[in-house]
Design a protein around this motif. Structure first.
Motif, short mmCIF file in Angstrom:
data_model
loop_
_atom_site.label_atom_id
_atom_site.label_comp_id
_atom_site.label_asym_id
_atom_site.label_seq_id
_atom_site.Cartn_x
_atom_site.Cartn_y
_atom_site.Cartn_z
N GLU A 163 0.86 -1.18 0.00
CA GLU A 163 0.00 0.00 0.00
C GLU A 163 0.90 1.23 0.00
OE1 GLU A 163 -3.98 1.61 2.23
OE2 GLU A 163 -2.59 0.38 3.38
N VAL A 164 0.82 2.04 -1.05
CA VAL A 164 1.69 3.20 -1.18
C VAL A 164 1.05 4.45 -0.58
CG1 VAL A 164 3.06 2.39 -3.12
CG2 VAL A 164 0.92 3.55 -3.55
N VAL A 165 -0.23 4.59 -0.71
CA VAL A 165 -1.01 5.64 -0.05
C VAL A 165 -2.35 5.02 0.31
CG1 VAL A 165 0.10 7.61 -1.22
CG2 VAL A 165 -1.91 6.55 -2.23
N LYS A 166 -3.14 5.72 1.09
CA LYS A 166 -4.44 5.20 1.49
C LYS A 166 -5.26 4.85 0.24
CE LYS A 166 -8.47 6.15 4.27
NZ LYS A 166 -9.20 7.09 5.08
N ASN A 167 -5.78 3.65 0.20
CA ASN A 167 -6.62 3.13 -0.89
C ASN A 167 -5.87 2.83 -2.19
OD1 ASN A 167 -8.79 3.36 0.85
ND2 ASN A 167 -9.40 5.34 0.04
N ALA A 168 -4.56 2.90 -2.23
CA ALA A 168 -3.79 2.60 -3.44
C ALA A 168 -2.73 1.55 -3.14
CB ALA A 168 -3.14 3.85 -4.00
N VAL A 169 -2.73 0.52 -3.96
CA VAL A 169 -1.80 -0.60 -3.80
C VAL A 169 -1.07 -0.80 -5.12
CG1 VAL A 169 -1.63 -3.09 -3.38
CG2 VAL A 169 -3.26 -1.73 -2.09
N VAL A 170 0.25 -1.02 -5.06
CA VAL A 170 1.01 -1.42 -6.24
C VAL A 170 1.56 -2.82 -5.99
CG1 VAL A 170 1.64 0.91 -6.96
CG2 VAL A 170 3.15 -0.33 -5.43
N GLY A 171 1.72 -3.56 -7.06
CA GLY A 171 2.20 -4.92 -6.90
C GLY A 171 2.90 -5.42 -8.14
N VAL A 172 3.59 -6.51 -7.96
CA VAL A 172 4.29 -7.18 -9.05
C VAL A 172 4.14 -8.69 -8.83
CG1 VAL A 172 6.53 -7.13 -7.87
CG2 VAL A 172 6.45 -7.30 -10.36
N SER A 173 3.98 -9.43 -9.93
CA SER A 173 3.87 -10.88 -9.81
C SER A 173 4.61 -11.56 -10.96
CB SER A 173 2.41 -11.31 -9.80
OG SER A 173 1.79 -11.03 -11.03
N TYR A 174 4.96 -12.81 -10.74
CA TYR A 174 5.67 -13.62 -11.73
C TYR A 174 5.01 -15.00 -11.79
CZ TYR A 174 9.13 -16.74 -13.72
OH TYR A 174 9.75 -17.69 -14.50
#
Length: 70
Positions: free
Chosen positions: A38-49
């Motif tokens: 979670e980078v800011v409230k209500n925002a998520v960044v992610g990475v997958s493989y």
């Protein structure tokens, strides 16, 4: 183990047909992992493989994403 991928199909009154796919690997490792933060409230960044590794072939895929909820 039969590594040929074949499927015989018929639809309604139509003629039958055969679909042939790529051969399956006999020994393969399937890998999948991901992380998100979670980078800011209500925002998520992610990475997958996701990947499959065998002696005769390999398949790899990656995803980078951002989710925002409101």
């Amino acid at each position: 183990m039969d590594s040929d991928v074949r499927l015989n199909l018929a639809q309604g009154q139509g003629s039958a047909y055969t679909v042939t796919g790529a051969p399956l690997s006999k020994d393969a490792a399937v890998l999948a992992f991901g992380v998100e933060a979670e980078v800011v409230k209500n925002a998520v960044v992610g990475v997958s493989y996701n990947g499959q590794v065998a002696s005769d072939n390999s398949s790899n895929a990656g995803t980078l994403y951002m989710k925002y909820t409101f």
